[in-house]
Each structure stands twice: as C-alpha cells, then as structure tokens.
Design an enzyme around this catalytic site. Structure first.
Site, PDB file in Angstrom:
ATOM      1  CB  SER A 262      36.294   6.899  51.357  1.00 36.10           C
ATOM      2  OG  SER A 262      36.096   6.171  52.556  1.00 36.10           O
ATOM      3  CE  LYS A 263      43.562   9.981  54.945  1.00 38.93           C
ATOM      4  NZ  LYS A 263      43.732  11.319  55.428  1.00 38.93           N
ATOM      5  NE  ARG A 264      35.793   7.087  58.617  1.00 38.34           N
ATOM      6  CZ  ARG A 264      34.510   6.995  58.886  1.00 38.34           C
ATOM      7  NH1 ARG A 264      33.685   7.947  58.510  1.00 38.34           N
ATOM      8  NH2 ARG A 264      34.040   5.957  59.532  1.00 38.34           N
ATOM      9  N   GLY A 266      40.005   2.468  54.066  1.00 36.36           N
ATOM     10  CA  GLY A 266      41.355   1.949  54.240  1.00 36.36           C
ATOM     11  C   GLY A 266      41.753   1.967  55.712  1.00 36.36           C
ATOM     12  CD  GLU A 267      41.990   7.058  57.875  1.00 36.90           C
ATOM     13  OE1 GLU A 267      42.745   7.950  57.459  1.00 36.90           O
ATOM     14  OE2 GLU A 267      40.822   7.280  58.286  1.00 36.90           O
TER      15      GLU A 267
END
Ligand code: GLU
Length: 503
Positions: A262-264, A266-267
């Site tokens: 998910s995008k999370r 990556g963050e």
C-alpha cells in the site's frame, strides 16, 4: 484461424496509477508484443463520483515513461473507439435492454433505504443479505411486479436499476491462464447491478460490452477481479458472445508482514509506490530510477522466467515472457532489490548521458563551481570514476563534490588519525614536488610521487592518507592520482596549502 491477440489495460482514473497497476499494464504490453498483437488503453471512467482530474494524463505519462506506449486508446484511434467509457455512455443502455429482453436481467425498484433495512435485519439474525435467488422474489422488481406495473413505475420516473439474474443451482466452470480450472456454485453469486439509477452502466456491464466491442482476446488483470470472473463469464454467455481468455495476476505484497503493498508501506519504509510524482507522493522517476530498472523489477514480481536470469531489457522480456509462468501466489515487494536493479542500469547508461543529468544538478548547486568544471567532458570524466558506487544520479554529488569545489571542512576523526606533527612539513615538501611536475596526468604524478616517497624513505601512509583527507575532506573517493589529475595542478597545490594553514 486463431484470433488476433488484443489485450487492454483498463484503469479507472481515480488517482495516480499504483505501481501494481503499472505491472498489470506491463504484463498486458508484453503479452501483446510477444504475440504481435495490440495493446489497448481504455479509460474506465463511468464512476463520475470517483473521477480525479489529471489522472488520465498521469496514466498515459506513466506508460510512456516506461516505454510501453499503447497501440490504441485515447488520441490513437484504431477503429474501436472512443476509448473513454464516459464517451461511450449512450451505448450501454442498449445492451442492458438486450439482457432484459432475454430474461437475463430485470428492473429493480428497491430504494437504498429499503435495501439498508434488509441488510440490518439480516445482520440482526446473524445472516448476510444477498440480492439473489434466495430473496429476489420478496423484493420490488420486475420479476415480481406485472409488466404493466413495471412500465407504470418507469414512466412515472421511479428510480430503478437493472440487475443481472444469476442462475440458480448451476455449477459454473471457469478457466484462468494462471490459476487453471475453477468451479463456482451459482447460488453464491448475487444479482449484481448492471445499470445504475443515474443512467450509467456499472463496471461489470461496461467492461464486458467494451471488451466484446473492442475485440479483446485476453483479459489480463489483477487478482482482485477474480471474484467477478463468474459473473463476467455469465454475461458473455447471456449475450451469446465468445468469452475471452482470462489471466488474473497475483497481488504485490508488502515488503514485510501480511497484505498487499500500500501507499502507507512506501511512506513508512521510504520507497515510492507510484511511477511518477503525484502531489506530495514522490514517484520512481523523480526518485532517480531508470524506467528500465522499474520495468525489470516489475516483470519479476509475479512472473519467473524459469531460469536464474534476473536482468531483462524490455525487448528481452517481450521474447521471454510466458503467461503460463505467472505465479499464483502473491509476489513480495523488495525495495532493496529495486535499488539493486537501478545500480545495474546506472552502469549501462553512458557516462555522457549521466553527465548531462548531473550537470543540471550541478548548475542548481549553491556552491560556486567554476565554468570549466561545468563542461560536459569534465563532468563525464568524473561520472566515469564514481558511477560504480552510485545507485541514483542524486548520489553523485555526495560522491563527487570534491571534484567541483574544494572541501570547506575536514572529517574530524580522520584529522585526528591522519594529521600528525610531521604532516605539515611532509605536505610542504609534497607541494614543492608537485610544483615541478608539468605533465599532470595521474600516471605521471603517481610515478613522481612514488619515487619521491622512496627517495625520502617515507612511509606511504604518511603521505597518501593525509593527502586524500585534505583534497577530498574525508577518507573517501576514487583513485587519489585521478582526483589530482582532474582537479588539476593549481587546485591540488592550493588545497594542500590551505590545509597546512588551517589544520
Ligand atoms: N477499471 C478496472 C480497474 O480499475 C479494470 C478491471 C479490469 O481490467 O477488468 O482495475
């Protein structure tokens, strides 16, 4: 005659394309090119509520950046357009009507409040409400109402949807190029809405109609669409159309733990999940990845060539790719491996190309860099010396700043270790020596310095490490004599003199 291979990538423009979407596009592209077929881009924008401005351009830019242009799609008509579903909306109602006529679909007038009440009621009894053969005859639809009553409601402007009438007590046989044969009991399916009260088709209807009208031979898409496969096959059959072949690609999983990337993630772990920058989320491109690296690592997420080979150009992928070697299980995303690939492709890029990009970075540096060090041949020579240690072009400055500007400070620990009492006098003698050298090539300077060290009976460690420290600012960098050659005689001497003065 076998059907021409035509595949499509069919994203919804609801935001930036996730790297998983790029992988889906890539597998479609590879499959099409491998079979001399067509790769089509279709924009599935029937859900106007979720439409995001700029998302379509973003998708197209991403495909182009990866060097996988589509053969047909928005702006590239191949006789099957338009390629945006919003521009095709007049067409879907006709197909919903065909299903109504055939008795494969029906009108339903249940309001969302009524449906919510049914759901709550079922929940209270520990059951799940499904709109299908279990209870469709207890609800408000054209299967229950008379034709006259149905027509009356429609003419009166009552809101309705058109639902698919899924079969009862039937075994549905499905085939998937990745997963093989599957069997589904039709009783578990719900009567999906095909056409909405706002006059727009749902994904299911529009997707099937378009795949048919666009002559799609193979549907290659993410695993999240596997649960829709039975319905899609039933729809093709209800229309009496040929069913395309299907391949559902495995999910891309988080680097650690369970679940899909998910995008999370990556963050949290500091890696991009989008091909290009989108708002505050930095993309692969802007992070310094080469598109070849991205394409290469994506290809191996869910596909294996059956050999140990890891490096594939896009052309090689086209010839090697085989859909039957797509894995069933999820593919774990490995951010370190993406860097490994980038490092590899960095070495493949010409020094000249890299130097061009590095020069742009240099021109934007606050440090005062003299003109003769901003010329391409100079930057190119620097790049040749350092690229082996770099993963991204952005690493170049850290690895090579001393080729452009003299250090303004020295690593303190190294100073303690290398700068001894007798160092200034040795360095002074070294300056005298360097002043006598007119041919300032690395090779000649090396010979002269080594001779001098020998004559003086000095230890190598008394000269070379402090020289590096004061030329570079730290105990790092490529061959010392190469550095001296590039920065030149004058600057080499100046750096030593400055160090003698300040240390
Ligand atoms: N519009 C769907 C998506 O956004 C396409 C699914 C399919 O390829 O059938 O993923």
């Amino acid at each position: 005659m076998t059907k021409r291979v035509r595949v499509r990538f069919a994203p919804s423009p609801t935001g930036p394309l996730h790297i998983g979407g790029v992988r889906t596009a890539l597998f479609n592209y590879l499959f099409a090119k491998k079979h001399n077929g067509d790769f089509i881009l279709r924009i599935e924008d029937t859900d106007q509520k979720r439409f995001v401005k700029g998302a379509e351009e973003y998708i197209i830019d991403s495909l182009n950046w990866c060097k996988m242009p589509y053969d047909e799609g928005p702006g590239k008509d191949g006789g099957h357009g338009p390629y945006r579903q919003s521009e095709r909306k007049e067409l879907y109602r006709k197909y919903a009507d065909i299903l109504l006529e055939k008795g494969a679909a029906y009108y339903a007038f249940d309001t969302s409040e009524e449906l919510d009440a049914h759901r709550k009621d079922h929940e209270a009894k520990g059951k799940t409400f499904i709109y299908n053969h279990h209870n469709r005859l207890k609800l408000t639809n054209s299967l229950v109402l008379s034709e006259e009553e149905t027509n009356k409601r429609i003419t009166a402007g009552d809101e309705f949807v058109i639902r698919f009438k899924s079969p009862t007590d039937t075994k549905i046989h499905l085939n998937d190029l990745v997963r093989g044969k599957m069997e589904i009991d039709s009783n578990v399916l719900d009567d999906k809405v095909l056409f909405k009260s706002d006059g727009m088709p749902t994904y299911h209807l529009a997707n099937i109609v378009d795949d048919h009208l666009m002559d799609i031979s193979h549907v290659i898409r993410g695993e999240e669409w596997l649960p829709s496969l039975a319905l899609h096959q039933l729809l093709y059959e209800a229309f009496g159309w040929d069913v395309p072949q299907f391949a559902h690609l495995p999910l891309i999983m988080k680097p650690v733990g369970k679940g899909k990337l998910s995008k999370r993630d990556g963050e949290k772990l500091g890696f991009p999940v989008f091909p290009l920058t989108w708002n505050e989320s930095i993309g692969y491109k802007e992070s310094g990845y080469f598109p070849e690296a991205v394409v290469n690592f994506l290809a191996l997420l869910g596909w294996n060539p059956g050999t140990e080979q890891e490096i594939f150009s896009l052309e090689e992928l086209v010839t090697t790719f085989d859909i039957s070697r797509v894995n069933k299980s999820g593919a774990r995303f490995d951010p370190d491996k993406t860097k490994w690939y980038n490092h590899h492709y960095m070495q493949q890029h010409s020094n000249k190309e890299l130097a061009k990009d590095f020069t742009t970075i240099l021109q934007n540096k606050e440090a005062h860099i003299s003109e003769e060090r901003l010329v391409l041949p100079y930057v190119e020579e620097v790049v040749a010396l350092i690229k082996e240690r770099a993963t991204f072009i952005q690493d170049f400055w850290e690895l090579a700043n001393f080729f452009f500007v003299a250090p303004d400070s020295y690593n303190e620990k190294a100073v303690k270790k290398q700068w001894k009492e007798d160092t200034p006098s040795i360095m002074k003698q070294l300056v005298s020596l360097l002043e006598t050298i007119s041919d300032f090539t690395a090779q000649n300077v090396e010979t002269k310095v080594k001779e001098w060290i020998g004559e003086q009976g000095l230890a190598f460690g008394k000269v070379m490490p402090p020289l590096r420290l004061i030329t570079v600012g730290d105990m790092k960098g490529p061959d010392m004599f190469k550095i001296l050659e590039l920065i030149g005689k004058e600057d080499s001497i100046e750096r030593i003199k400055k160090a003698i003065a300040v240390l």
